[in-house]
Design an enzyme around this catalytic site. Structure first.
Site, PDB file in Angstrom:
ATOM      1  N   ARG A  66       0.825  -1.219   0.000  1.00 35.34           N
ATOM      2  CA  ARG A  66       0.000   0.000   0.000  1.00 35.34           C
ATOM      3  C   ARG A  66       0.855   1.263   0.000  1.00 35.34           C
ATOM      4  O   ARG A  66       0.419   2.304   0.506  1.00 35.34           O
ATOM      5  CB  ARG A  66      -0.984   0.023   1.179  1.00 35.34           C
ATOM      6  N   ARG A  95      -2.929   5.915  -0.156  1.00 38.17           N
ATOM      7  CA  ARG A  95      -3.650   6.800   0.746  1.00 38.17           C
ATOM      8  C   ARG A  95      -2.781   7.735   1.569  1.00 38.17           C
ATOM      9  O   ARG A  95      -3.218   8.814   1.951  1.00 38.17           O
ATOM     10  CB  ARG A  95      -4.520   5.952   1.682  1.00 38.17           C
ATOM     11  N   ARG A 137      -6.562  11.543  -7.179  1.00 42.31           N
ATOM     12  CA  ARG A 137      -7.776  10.715  -7.117  1.00 42.31           C
ATOM     13  C   ARG A 137      -9.049  11.521  -6.876  1.00 42.31           C
ATOM     14  O   ARG A 137     -10.150  10.948  -6.867  1.00 42.31           O
ATOM     15  CB  ARG A 137      -7.651   9.693  -5.964  1.00 42.31           C
ATOM     16  N   ASP A 154      -6.575  -3.367  -7.575  1.00 44.96           N
ATOM     17  CA  ASP A 154      -7.315  -3.919  -6.445  1.00 44.96           C
ATOM     18  C   ASP A 154      -7.600  -5.382  -6.731  1.00 44.96           C
ATOM     19  O   ASP A 154      -7.754  -5.766  -7.898  1.00 44.96           O
ATOM     20  CB  ASP A 154      -8.628  -3.162  -6.234  1.00 44.96           C
ATOM     21  N   TYR A 171     -14.838 -12.694  -0.219  1.00 44.38           N
ATOM     22  CA  TYR A 171     -15.628 -11.513  -0.563  1.00 44.38           C
ATOM     23  C   TYR A 171     -16.883 -11.906  -1.343  1.00 44.38           C
ATOM     24  O   TYR A 171     -17.960 -11.341  -1.135  1.00 44.38           O
ATOM     25  CB  TYR A 171     -14.798 -10.541  -1.412  1.00 44.38           C
TER      26      TYR A 171
END
Length: 353
Positions: free
Chosen positions: A37, A41, A50, A86, A161
């Site tokens: 990551r 972020r 973004r 992702d 998921y």
């Protein structure tokens, strides 16, 4: 089948890089480090780029995905880019109704819980993967001698998921399904394995120098369930790319008891989360497998002397393994100060390999 002559692993750009050298158990010119990551972020330039763009849309815009992948390499001088995408992108490209809901995570329009649900799943095509290939080509052209790591979600995490329809704390749905309807479970994990395997192969063929399978939720499983109901599908996913000869890495969280089984699906490197010291992980793996990890992300916000001492402990413990690529024991927390990551990289590079 092997990689093309113009691939970075084949034309001399990345084969001797610190990352690939360590992945293959050699002594690198400097200690290689990258962060899970790292693209994203915590970087202000990422948040600016973004603005107003949905997560899956940003993953499927080749120029945008490439720029996001490159940002932390420029900023931190890390030894690899990790492809910005992702794990649910292969589902999206196959035509599954899935979206990433801010503050929640991946959510499916309809969960997949029966044999009929599995049979109705669409099939991922090679053509659908073209935006992924294009993003990798753009990225590799900019990275030069720095390798790009391709990645895919492991079949269990994807299937979890799909069964739950959304993120879950305990993954009761998939854990029940593997016992209550093992045939449907096997069919679902084989579908997920083929989707992930094709996704990873597209990245490697287009220029990624290594591949990592992320099993984010495997830590919810005991060893017997993992070995019987999950490992065969992870092996199948990796079977899609073994012939290419790129180093393969396997990482999961909460998987200290599964490390041997995760290696035995057929990988070159095992990623270790923050819960287990690397010298103990090396002992459990018989001293024969290069390791990746495992700085505790919680310490990135600790005072620098505390963080520095911890990083040096990780380096010392990792020295027991045949190769060590420094990483976090999980992803970069969003509130991390990017300057701290840069300083950690400088510290790691200052210690002789």
């Amino acid at each position: 089948m092997t990689l093309s002559a113009s691939h970075p692993l084949m034309d001399g750009r990345t084969a001797d890089s610190p990352l690939i050298t360590a992945y293959r158990g050699g002594t690198p010119s400097r200690r290689p480090v990258w962060f899970m990551r790292q693209a994203g972020r915590s970087l202000p330039e990422y948040r600016k780029l973004r603005e107003g763009i949905a997560m899956l849309d940003s993953c499927l815009d080749p120029a945008l995905a490439s720029e996001i992948t490159l940002q932390p390499v420029r900023r931190h001088d890390v030894d690899a880019g990790i492809f910005f995408s992702d794990i649910v992108i292969p589902l999206k490209l196959a035509g599954v109704d899935v979206d990433i809901v801010p503050g929640v995570g991946p959510v499916l329009g309809t969960p997949v819980r029966t044999a009929a649900d599995v049979a109705a799943l669409p099939v991922l095509t090679e053509e659908a993967l073209e935006p992924i290939r294009e993003a990798v080509r753009l990225t590799v052209a900019e990275l030069g001698k720095t390798p790009l790591i391709g990645f895919a979600g492991a079949p269990f995490t994807l299937a979890a998921y799909m069964v739950e329809g959304k993120p879950s704390r305990d993954h009761l749905g998939p854990r029940t399904m593997m016992h209550a309807d093992p045939d449907a479970w096997r069919a679902l994990t084989e579908w997920a394995a083929d989707a992930s395997g094709m996704f990873l192969r597209a990245q490697l063929e287009a220029g990624a120098s290594a591949g990592q399978l992320f099993d984010s939720w495997a830590g919810s499983l005991g060893l017997a369930d993992y070995t019987r109901h999950v490992a065969p599908a992870s092996t199948r996913a990796l079977d899609h790319v073994r012939d290419l000869g790129a180093p393969l890495v396997h990482f999961g969280t909460g998987t200290s008891e599964l490390l041997g089984a995760m290696r035995d699906v057929g990988v070159d490197v095992v990623g270790v989360d923050y819960r287990l010291p690397l010298d103990e992980a090396n002992r459990r793996l018989g001293g024969a497998t290069p390791l990746q990890g495992n700085i505790d992300p919680a310490l990135l916000n600790a005072p620098w002397p505390v963080l520095e001492a911890h990083v040096r402990e990780v380096l010392a413990a990792g020295a027991a393994a045949p190769g060590h690529v420094v990483n976090l024991g999980h992803g970069v927390p969003p509130e991390t100060d990017p300057d701290v990551l840069t300083r950690v990289v400088q510290l790691i590079h200052s210690v002789e390999p």
